[in-house]
Enzyme design. Structure first.
Site, PDB file in Angstrom:
ATOM      1  N   ASP A  44       0.855  -1.186   0.000  1.00  0.00           N
ATOM      2  CA  ASP A  44       0.000   0.000   0.000  1.00  0.00           C
ATOM      3  C   ASP A  44       0.894   1.240   0.000  1.00  0.00           C
ATOM      4  O   ASP A  44       2.114   1.139   0.120  1.00  0.00           O
ATOM      5  CB  ASP A  44      -0.971  -0.021   1.174  1.00  0.00           C
ATOM      6  CG  ASP A  44      -0.286   0.030   2.526  1.00  0.00           C
ATOM      7  OD1 ASP A  44       0.920   0.311   2.578  1.00  0.00           O
ATOM      8  OD2 ASP A  44      -0.964  -0.214   3.534  1.00  0.00           O
ATOM      9  N   SER A  45       0.284   2.399  -0.131  1.00  0.00           N
ATOM     10  CA  SER A  45       1.084   3.611  -0.327  1.00  0.00           C
ATOM     11  C   SER A  45       1.465   4.307   0.969  1.00  0.00           C
ATOM     12  O   SER A  45       2.229   5.264   0.943  1.00  0.00           O
ATOM     13  CB  SER A  45       0.296   4.599  -1.195  1.00  0.00           C
ATOM     14  OG  SER A  45      -0.841   5.068  -0.480  1.00  0.00           O
ATOM     15  N   GLY A  98      -0.889   5.770   2.660  1.00  0.00           N
ATOM     16  CA  GLY A  98      -1.952   6.756   2.828  1.00  0.00           C
ATOM     17  C   GLY A  98      -2.854   6.460   4.010  1.00  0.00           C
ATOM     18  O   GLY A  98      -3.256   7.359   4.747  1.00  0.00           O
ATOM     19  N   ASP A 130      -2.699   8.351  -1.936  1.00  0.00           N
ATOM     20  CA  ASP A 130      -4.033   8.941  -1.856  1.00  0.00           C
ATOM     21  C   ASP A 130      -4.283   9.438  -0.443  1.00  0.00           C
ATOM     22  O   ASP A 130      -3.508   9.183   0.467  1.00  0.00           O
ATOM     23  CB  ASP A 130      -5.089   7.905  -2.236  1.00  0.00           C
ATOM     24  CG  ASP A 130      -5.171   6.765  -1.222  1.00  0.00           C
ATOM     25  OD1 ASP A 130      -4.118   6.411  -0.634  1.00  0.00           O
ATOM     26  OD2 ASP A 130      -6.264   6.211  -1.010  1.00  0.00           O
ATOM     27  N   GLN A 143     -11.689   7.077  -4.511  1.00  0.00           N
ATOM     28  CA  GLN A 143     -12.107   7.637  -3.227  1.00  0.00           C
ATOM     29  C   GLN A 143     -13.488   8.276  -3.378  1.00  0.00           C
ATOM     30  O   GLN A 143     -14.175   8.026  -4.360  1.00  0.00           O
ATOM     31  CB  GLN A 143     -11.056   8.632  -2.715  1.00  0.00           C
ATOM     32  CG  GLN A 143      -9.765   7.984  -2.243  1.00  0.00           C
ATOM     33  CD  GLN A 143      -9.919   7.202  -0.939  1.00  0.00           C
ATOM     34  OE1 GLN A 143     -10.956   7.275  -0.266  1.00  0.00           O
ATOM     35  NE2 GLN A 143      -8.886   6.456  -0.570  1.00  0.00           N
ATOM     36  N   GLY A 145     -10.880   3.961   1.154  1.00  0.00           N
ATOM     37  CA  GLY A 145     -11.751   4.791   1.957  1.00  0.00           C
ATOM     38  C   GLY A 145     -12.995   4.114   2.467  1.00  0.00           C
ATOM     39  O   GLY A 145     -13.920   4.778   2.949  1.00  0.00           O
ATOM     40  N   ASP A 167      -7.533  -7.415   1.464  1.00  0.00           N
ATOM     41  CA  ASP A 167      -6.552  -7.559   2.539  1.00  0.00           C
ATOM     42  C   ASP A 167      -7.186  -7.035   3.811  1.00  0.00           C
ATOM     43  O   ASP A 167      -8.087  -6.192   3.762  1.00  0.00           O
ATOM     44  CB  ASP A 167      -5.272  -6.747   2.247  1.00  0.00           C
ATOM     45  CG  ASP A 167      -5.460  -5.273   2.581  1.00  0.00           C
ATOM     46  OD1 ASP A 167      -5.002  -4.832   3.653  1.00  0.00           O
ATOM     47  OD2 ASP A 167      -6.089  -4.538   1.782  1.00  0.00           O
ATOM     48  N   HIS A 200      -4.727 -20.709  12.045  1.00  0.00           N
ATOM     49  CA  HIS A 200      -6.094 -21.171  11.766  1.00  0.00           C
ATOM     50  C   HIS A 200      -6.880 -20.120  10.988  1.00  0.00           C
ATOM     51  O   HIS A 200      -7.499 -20.420   9.957  1.00  0.00           O
ATOM     52  CB  HIS A 200      -6.846 -21.509  13.048  1.00  0.00           C
ATOM     53  CG  HIS A 200      -8.329 -21.578  12.815  1.00  0.00           C
ATOM     54  ND1 HIS A 200      -8.940 -22.677  12.259  1.00  0.00           N
ATOM     55  CD2 HIS A 200      -9.308 -20.639  12.980  1.00  0.00           C
ATOM     56  CE1 HIS A 200     -10.231 -22.436  12.104  1.00  0.00           C
ATOM     57  NE2 HIS A 200     -10.477 -21.199  12.531  1.00  0.00           N
TER      58      HIS A 200
END
Length: 376
Positions: free
Chosen positions: A92-93, A95, A146, A194, A221, A271, A340
């Site tokens: 990810d960035s 952000g 972002d 967004q 977002g 994720d 698990h």
């Protein structure tokens, strides 16, 4: 990167497909275990490969930038080499982490000035240097910089933020086009839709992002406190606009039920820290409902953790033993529960994929959603 859509469920928008990168094939829909600091918490890479077996994991730009730092990662040959992971990685960035530091950051058109949560040192993230940092980390899929707006969010703020995210994307694309990958494999940039929970803003943003023509697209977002129904409504709005021949990634989502409902809306990638975070607090997800393993009712239950056996720990240990480990605060308990839950999440998206291919996804999904809402 190449995306191939193999099958669409006849009664929903769920899709089964494949994403191919230089580090191999990702079968979609997919859940990406979160490896924030170059590790999936509590899981050895050997266990990750053999017990959980994900095609791709996620790393975090903000945390890796602060520790160990990109100089160390470059010396190691990139994140894959540093953590001994030869499959796909998405970063990810940063952000979202900057968003979560609301008391310790200042957002400007140029970028974001923020205070490290570790030592209070000041740093800048801009669209340009976030692209440079992700080049140095070396993930296969990298995210545009972002601003993730909070929930609830004022309409004017959400609109202003959305347009700034679009302008930042232009700068990200320019920077990526000016630079090259560092470690011999290609990197693919995903832009991010967004617009908070405002339908017209989500439509505007999705149209803008679709027009960029990227190899994949993300929805950001959401899962920031809004009700599930609003999340699903915004995902549906966006997916009606984003191109069908590109993968769609819903960031930071979510519960097992969230995954299935969003798969039905045409999302391909997910994720979330939930499976490992909840595991460390004693919550286990299963196909029949969820378990608080700390409850006294499991004290003398010597049945397997989960007879369905998503991973080897499910039949190796009993509920009573796992409860004991939590009671005496042994680290092994957190590890077993984490394996698990991640095993269950990966089983869930893979079973969803098979149901899509078989044309039976919708009735299976409805049954699973009802079952998984049960407290055992």
């Amino acid at each position: 990167m190449k995306f191939e859509k193999l099958k669409v469920d006849p009664l929903s928008k769920a899709r089964a497909g494949t994403i191919t990168t230089d580090h191999g094939t990702i079968e979609t829909p997919i859940f990406m275990p979160v490896g924030t600091r170059a590790t999936v918490k509590g899981i050895h890479q050997k266990e990750l490969r053999e017990a959980i077996n994900p095609d791709i994991i996620l790393g975090n730009t903000y945390h890796l930038f602060l520790r160990p730092g990109t100089e160390i990662l470059k010396k190691a040959g990139g994140l894959h080499q540093f953590m001994n992971w030869d499959r796909n990685i998405l970063t990810d960035s940063g952000g979202y982490q900057v968003y979560s530091l609301s008391a310790n950051r200042k957002i400007k058109e140029e970028g974001v000035k923020f205070k490290s949560h570790i030592d209070g040192s000041m740093h800048w993230f801009t669209p340009e240097n976030v692209m440079d940092i992700q080049r140095e980390i070396g993930a296969d899929i990298i995210m545009a910089f972002d601003e993730c707006t909070p929930y609830p969010c004022d309409y004017k703020y959400a609109k202003r933020s959305m347009h700034m995210t679009h302008r930042w994307l232009e700068r990200c694309i320019k920077r990526i086009n000016e630079t090259e990958p560092l470690y011999g494999h290609q990197q693919t940039l995903f832009p991010i839709v967004q617009g908070s929970t405002y339908k017209d803003l989500r439509q505007q943003s999705a149209e803008y992002i679709a027009g960029v023509g990227a190899e994949g697209n993300a929805i950001g977002g959401l899962s920031v406190g809004e009700p599930d129904d609003e999340m699903y409504a915004m995902t549906e709005v966006v997916n009606n606009i984003l191109p069908e021949d590109k993968p769609r990634y819903l960031m930071g989502v979510g519960t097992p039920i969230n995954l299935l409902e969003n798969i039905a809306l045409g999302v391909d990638m997910f994720d979330c820290v939930m499976p490992t975070r909840n595991a460390r607090n004693g919550m286990l997800f299963t196909a029949d409902g969820f378990i608080n393993i700390k409850n006294k009712k499991w004290e003398d239950d010597f049945s397997p953790i989960d007879a369905n056996g998503y991973t080897w720990v499910d039949t190796e240990y009993s509920k009573a033993y796992l409860r004991h480990l939590f009671s005496v605060k042994e680290l092994l308990g957190l590890q077993i529960a984490s394996i698990h839950n991640l095993g269950f999440y990966l089983w869930l998206v893979r079973e969803a994929r098979q149901q899509i291919i078989d044309g039976t996804f919708k009735p299976w999904k409805e049954k699973m959603v009802k079952n998984m809402a049960t407290r055992l």
